[in-house]
Structures are given as structure tokens and as C-alpha cells.
Design a protein around this motif. Structure first.
Motif, short mmCIF file in Angstrom:
data_model
loop_
_atom_site.label_atom_id
_atom_site.label_comp_id
_atom_site.label_asym_id
_atom_site.label_seq_id
_atom_site.Cartn_x
_atom_site.Cartn_y
_atom_site.Cartn_z
N PHE A 1 -82.51 -27.05 -17.56
CA PHE A 1 -83.29 -27.61 -18.67
C PHE A 1 -84.71 -27.01 -18.68
CE2 PHE A 1 -85.91 -30.77 -20.83
CZ PHE A 1 -85.15 -31.07 -21.94
N ALA A 2 -85.29 -26.88 -17.50
CA ALA A 2 -86.67 -26.40 -17.38
C ALA A 2 -86.78 -24.91 -17.72
CB ALA A 2 -87.20 -26.65 -15.97
N GLU A 3 -85.68 -24.20 -17.70
CA GLU A 3 -85.71 -22.76 -17.99
C GLU A 3 -85.50 -22.46 -19.47
OE1 GLU A 3 -82.85 -21.03 -15.40
OE2 GLU A 3 -84.22 -21.05 -13.68
N HIS A 4 -85.19 -23.48 -20.25
CA HIS A 4 -84.90 -23.25 -21.67
C HIS A 4 -86.16 -22.81 -22.43
CE1 HIS A 4 -83.62 -24.03 -25.79
NE2 HIS A 4 -82.38 -23.93 -25.33
N SER A 5 -85.97 -21.94 -23.42
CA SER A 5 -87.13 -21.41 -24.16
C SER A 5 -87.85 -22.50 -24.95
CB SER A 5 -86.68 -20.30 -25.11
OG SER A 5 -85.71 -20.79 -26.00
#
Ligand code: FE
Length: 187
Positions: free
Chosen positions: A145-149
Motif C-alpha cells: 500500500f505504501a509503495e503505491h503511486s
């Protein structure tokens, strides 16, 4: 859907208008007031039109008449995020708008996993929905989730969602968003 942007927008505005007297589950504002407050918070933060539109429509899944809705007497449509995301894609909204709306429940699952203070602050109604929505994310889910753009926008939308619950707050009317919505669908 083979309709003009104006026709689609007016249908959505009518659905929201009709939600003026529908309660926002367990909170002291109507569905319409909640949508308007969330959109205004997004606007005041200087967000892009796509983010403002996502804020305005983030809970559309609660008030759409969709046979795929899974309803709960207390917390409304449990899968309202997915219902709204699909509706918005089918009606010509951008992937950014649809994806933001779709993720507003996951943002809560993320925050409750990574921030104990946040978990403790959730309203009773929101705590109950969290349980029905799968509870806090596990470590792997939270990492993805934290890596989503759209990570930042997803968390912003979540915070406006939570702030948009004041019965006394006055907001710009629904008509203030009509041109923005039409322009978005005409892009
Ligand atoms: Fe909401």
C-alpha cells in the motif's frame, strides 16, 4: 455507457441530492453533507480536480442501487468502495479517481496497522466497520500500500473522510462541482 457527460453528471448529482436525508452510518451528518464536506476539504487543500472529485464521490457506493451491494444494517454497504470504483470506471471517470475511491477503505486498514494512535481515535462506528472490512493490514499488505503511486492522496482522502462529519459546518452546494465533473468526463 453511451451518454453525454452532462447526463451522467446529472444522474450522479441527483443520487447525491437524494442522499440529503440519508444518514451517514452512526455519524451526525447526512450522506450529502459528508460528501460536500469531504470535497471542500480537498479543494481547500489545493488538490487536483481528480482528487476533489474522488473526495466528493468516495462514498457513492453507499447510496447507489447496485444489486452487487452487500448490505449491513449498521454500517451500510460493506463493499461500497468496490461498488463505487466499478461504477465510476463504467461511467467514464479516470483511473485515478476510481482507484482513489476504491482505496479509501484500504487506507483505513493501512493506518490502523501502522499507527496505534490512529486506531485509538477511530469513532465507534468506524471501528465496527473496520472489523467487517478485514481489520488492520498485515505487514506485507501495508508495504504494498505504501509503495503505491497514489499513496499520499489515498491517505489525504482518508483524513478528509474522517473530518467530514461536522453537523454544523456549511459547505459549497453540489452545483459548485457540476462543471468540474462535466469537464472531467469530457477530458
Ligand atoms: Fe466517507
Amino acid at each position: 455507457v453511451d451518454r453525454t457527460p452532462e447526463a451522467v453528471v446529472d444522474e450522479i448529482l441527483a443520487i447525491l441530492e437524494a442522499a440529503e436525508h440519508r444518514e451517514y452510518f452512526g455519524e451526525p451528518v447526512s450522506q450529502l453533507a459528508h460528501a460536500l464536506q469531504a470535497a471542500e476539504l480537498a479543494r481547500n487543500a489545493g488538490s487536483s480536480n481528480e482528487v476533489v472529485i474522488a473526495a466528493l464521490l468516495h462514498d457513492l457506493g453507499h447510496i447507489l442501487d447496485d444489486p452487487a451491494s452487500v448490505r449491513d444494517g449498521v454500517v451500510g454497504v460493506i463493499n461500497h468502495d468496490a461498488i463505487a470504483g466499478r461504477y465510476l470506471r463504467e461511467h467514464g471517470f479516470s483511473e485515478t479517481v476510481a482507484a482513489l475511491v476504491e482505496a479509501h477503505v484500504d487506507a483505513k486498514r493501512y493506518l490502523t496497522a501502522t499507527n496505534p494512535a490512529y486506531l485509538a481515535r477511530l469513532s465507534p462506528a468506524s471501528t465496527e466497520t473496520l472489523r467487517l472490512q478485514g481489520g488492520p493490514m498485515d505487514t506485507e499488505e501495508a508495504r504494498r500500500f505504501a509503495e503505491h503511486s497514489l499513496f499520499r492522496e489515498r491517505l489525504q482522502l482518508r483524513s478528509w473522510d474522517e473530518e467530514a462529519k461536522y453537523p454544523e459546518r456549511r459547505s459549497a452546494p453540489l452545483s459548485a462541482y457540476r462543471e468540474m465533473l462535466i469537464a472531467h468526463l469530457s477530458r
